[in-house]
Scaffold this motif. Sequence first.
Motif, short mmCIF file in Angstrom:
data_model
loop_
_atom_site.label_atom_id
_atom_site.label_comp_id
_atom_site.label_asym_id
_atom_site.label_seq_id
_atom_site.Cartn_x
_atom_site.Cartn_y
_atom_site.Cartn_z
N GLU A 42 23.13 -2.10 53.33
CA GLU A 42 23.12 -3.47 52.81
C GLU A 42 22.33 -3.55 51.51
OE1 GLU A 42 22.45 -6.84 55.42
OE2 GLU A 42 22.73 -5.54 57.15
N SER A 43 21.23 -2.83 51.43
CA SER A 43 20.44 -2.87 50.20
C SER A 43 21.23 -2.27 49.03
CB SER A 43 19.12 -2.12 50.38
OG SER A 43 19.34 -0.75 50.68
N ALA A 44 22.01 -1.23 49.30
CA ALA A 44 22.86 -0.65 48.24
C ALA A 44 23.91 -1.66 47.79
CB ALA A 44 23.52 0.62 48.73
N SER A 45 24.47 -2.40 48.75
CA SER A 45 25.45 -3.43 48.39
C SER A 45 24.81 -4.48 47.49
CB SER A 45 26.00 -4.09 49.67
OG SER A 45 26.84 -5.18 49.34
N GLN A 46 23.60 -4.91 47.82
CA GLN A 46 22.90 -5.91 47.00
C GLN A 46 22.62 -5.37 45.60
OE1 GLN A 46 19.58 -6.48 49.59
NE2 GLN A 46 20.59 -8.01 50.87
N GLN A 47 22.23 -4.12 45.51
CA GLN A 47 21.94 -3.51 44.21
C GLN A 47 23.20 -3.40 43.36
OE1 GLN A 47 20.07 0.18 45.25
NE2 GLN A 47 18.27 -0.82 46.15
N HIS A 48 24.29 -2.98 44.00
CA HIS A 48 25.56 -2.83 43.27
C HIS A 48 26.04 -4.18 42.73
CE1 HIS A 48 26.30 1.36 43.83
NE2 HIS A 48 26.39 1.30 45.15
N VAL A 49 25.99 -5.22 43.54
CA VAL A 49 26.49 -6.51 43.07
C VAL A 49 25.58 -7.08 41.99
CG1 VAL A 49 25.37 -8.16 44.67
CG2 VAL A 49 27.68 -8.58 43.86
N HIS A 50 24.28 -6.84 42.09
CA HIS A 50 23.36 -7.30 41.04
C HIS A 50 23.69 -6.61 39.71
CE1 HIS A 50 19.75 -8.56 38.97
NE2 HIS A 50 19.48 -7.30 38.68
N ARG A 51 23.86 -5.29 39.75
CA ARG A 51 24.18 -4.56 38.51
C ARG A 51 25.51 -5.01 37.94
NH1 ARG A 51 21.79 0.07 41.15
NH2 ARG A 51 23.85 0.75 41.85
N ALA A 52 26.49 -5.23 38.82
CA ALA A 52 27.81 -5.66 38.35
C ALA A 52 27.72 -7.02 37.67
CB ALA A 52 28.79 -5.70 39.52
N ARG A 53 27.00 -7.95 38.28
CA ARG A 53 26.86 -9.29 37.69
C ARG A 53 26.20 -9.22 36.32
NH1 ARG A 53 24.66 -12.12 43.24
NH2 ARG A 53 26.68 -12.78 44.09
N VAL A 54 25.16 -8.42 36.22
CA VAL A 54 24.44 -8.29 34.96
C VAL A 54 25.35 -7.70 33.89
CG1 VAL A 54 22.57 -7.05 33.78
CG2 VAL A 54 22.15 -8.15 35.99
N ARG A 55 26.09 -6.65 34.24
CA ARG A 55 26.93 -5.98 33.25
C ARG A 55 28.08 -6.87 32.79
NH1 ARG A 55 28.20 0.20 34.63
NH2 ARG A 55 28.77 0.11 32.43
N VAL A 56 28.69 -7.60 33.72
CA VAL A 56 29.78 -8.49 33.33
C VAL A 56 29.25 -9.66 32.51
CG1 VAL A 56 31.55 -10.08 34.19
CG2 VAL A 56 31.27 -7.84 35.26
N ALA A 57 28.14 -10.26 32.96
CA ALA A 57 27.57 -11.42 32.26
C ALA A 57 27.12 -11.06 30.85
CB ALA A 57 26.40 -11.99 33.05
N ALA A 58 26.66 -9.82 30.64
CA ALA A 58 26.16 -9.41 29.33
C ALA A 58 27.24 -9.45 28.27
CB ALA A 58 25.57 -7.99 29.42
N GLU A 59 28.50 -9.28 28.68
CA GLU A 59 29.59 -9.24 27.70
C GLU A 59 30.59 -10.37 27.88
OE1 GLU A 59 31.19 -5.42 26.69
OE2 GLU A 59 29.72 -4.43 27.97
#
Length: 312
Positions: free
Chosen positions: A146-163
């Motif tokens: 579950e913690s890996a899932s939370q980390q992955h979605v956080h990184r994905a949101r940051v990367r998409v939002a940045a561009e």
Amino acid sequence: MEGAAIDRFEAGRGRLASLAYRLLGSAADAEDAVQDAFLRWQAADRERIAVPEAWLTKVVTHLCLDRLRSAQARHERVAGAWLPEPLLEGDPMLGPADTVEQRELVSLAVLTLMERLSPVERAVYVLREAFSYSHAEIAGILDISESASQQHVHRARVRVAAERRRGGEVDPASARRVVEEFLAAATTGRTERLVALLTDDVTAVSDGAGLSRRLLRYRTAERVASFVRAGFKPTPAKRRLAGGSLAMHIAQINGSPAVLAVVDDRVVGVVALEVNEGKVASLSGIAAAARLSRLNEYWRRHEPDVPVISAW
């Protein structure tokens, strides 16, 4: 295979296809993944499957991950020859569209941005944002914690939002007016007006009608306007390539307004526009026949509006 098992699969086929399309960006590949899942469903010991929906979701997700990781897919995407396959409004493969996030996730712009995510990040992001799976459920689907899932979605949101440049949702009527002005400027040679309709940091990408091995990319309002003006200038050679005189329609593609070039009830080209605060922020030009196959299926069932330009 008994009828009840087939009916159970078919009841969820649309949701599975929508999931696969968001993961792969290709309707044809999504259909293949869902059909492969059906074959596995046929061969499975279904009495031992406690929750068929969860089992099928896991199978489709992993089939899509296998495709994203395949050598051929990696080569095509890295080589710069990949664009999402556009879908016409009303196509059930577009899937859930109840929230702003769900609608954005299927836009051509976001599908393209998601190419920068790892396959697992993309899967977590789609399962969480589009289908509202909990991190516990995602962990079970992807065989991660579950913690890996939370980390992955956080990184994905940051990367998409940045561009991702957001200007808020645009109502269809306002977006259509911008597209009508854009089309009028593009087809009449009003280059100054065309530049005025574009944001300063506008981008454009085109598959070159399938004639180029790499995508064509343009930046800055002046360069994009020049590209658009050249593309929309009618010539006998273009009409021969398209198969006749074109009609120009305005429609919704993946939640965004678009210009469709149509010859004899066949869509031969799509220019999807992202409108931001009354201006065009990005364009995606798609004319390779392979990318328009499913769109054409739905176009033939569609009652189109009167064309904006009846003979181009």
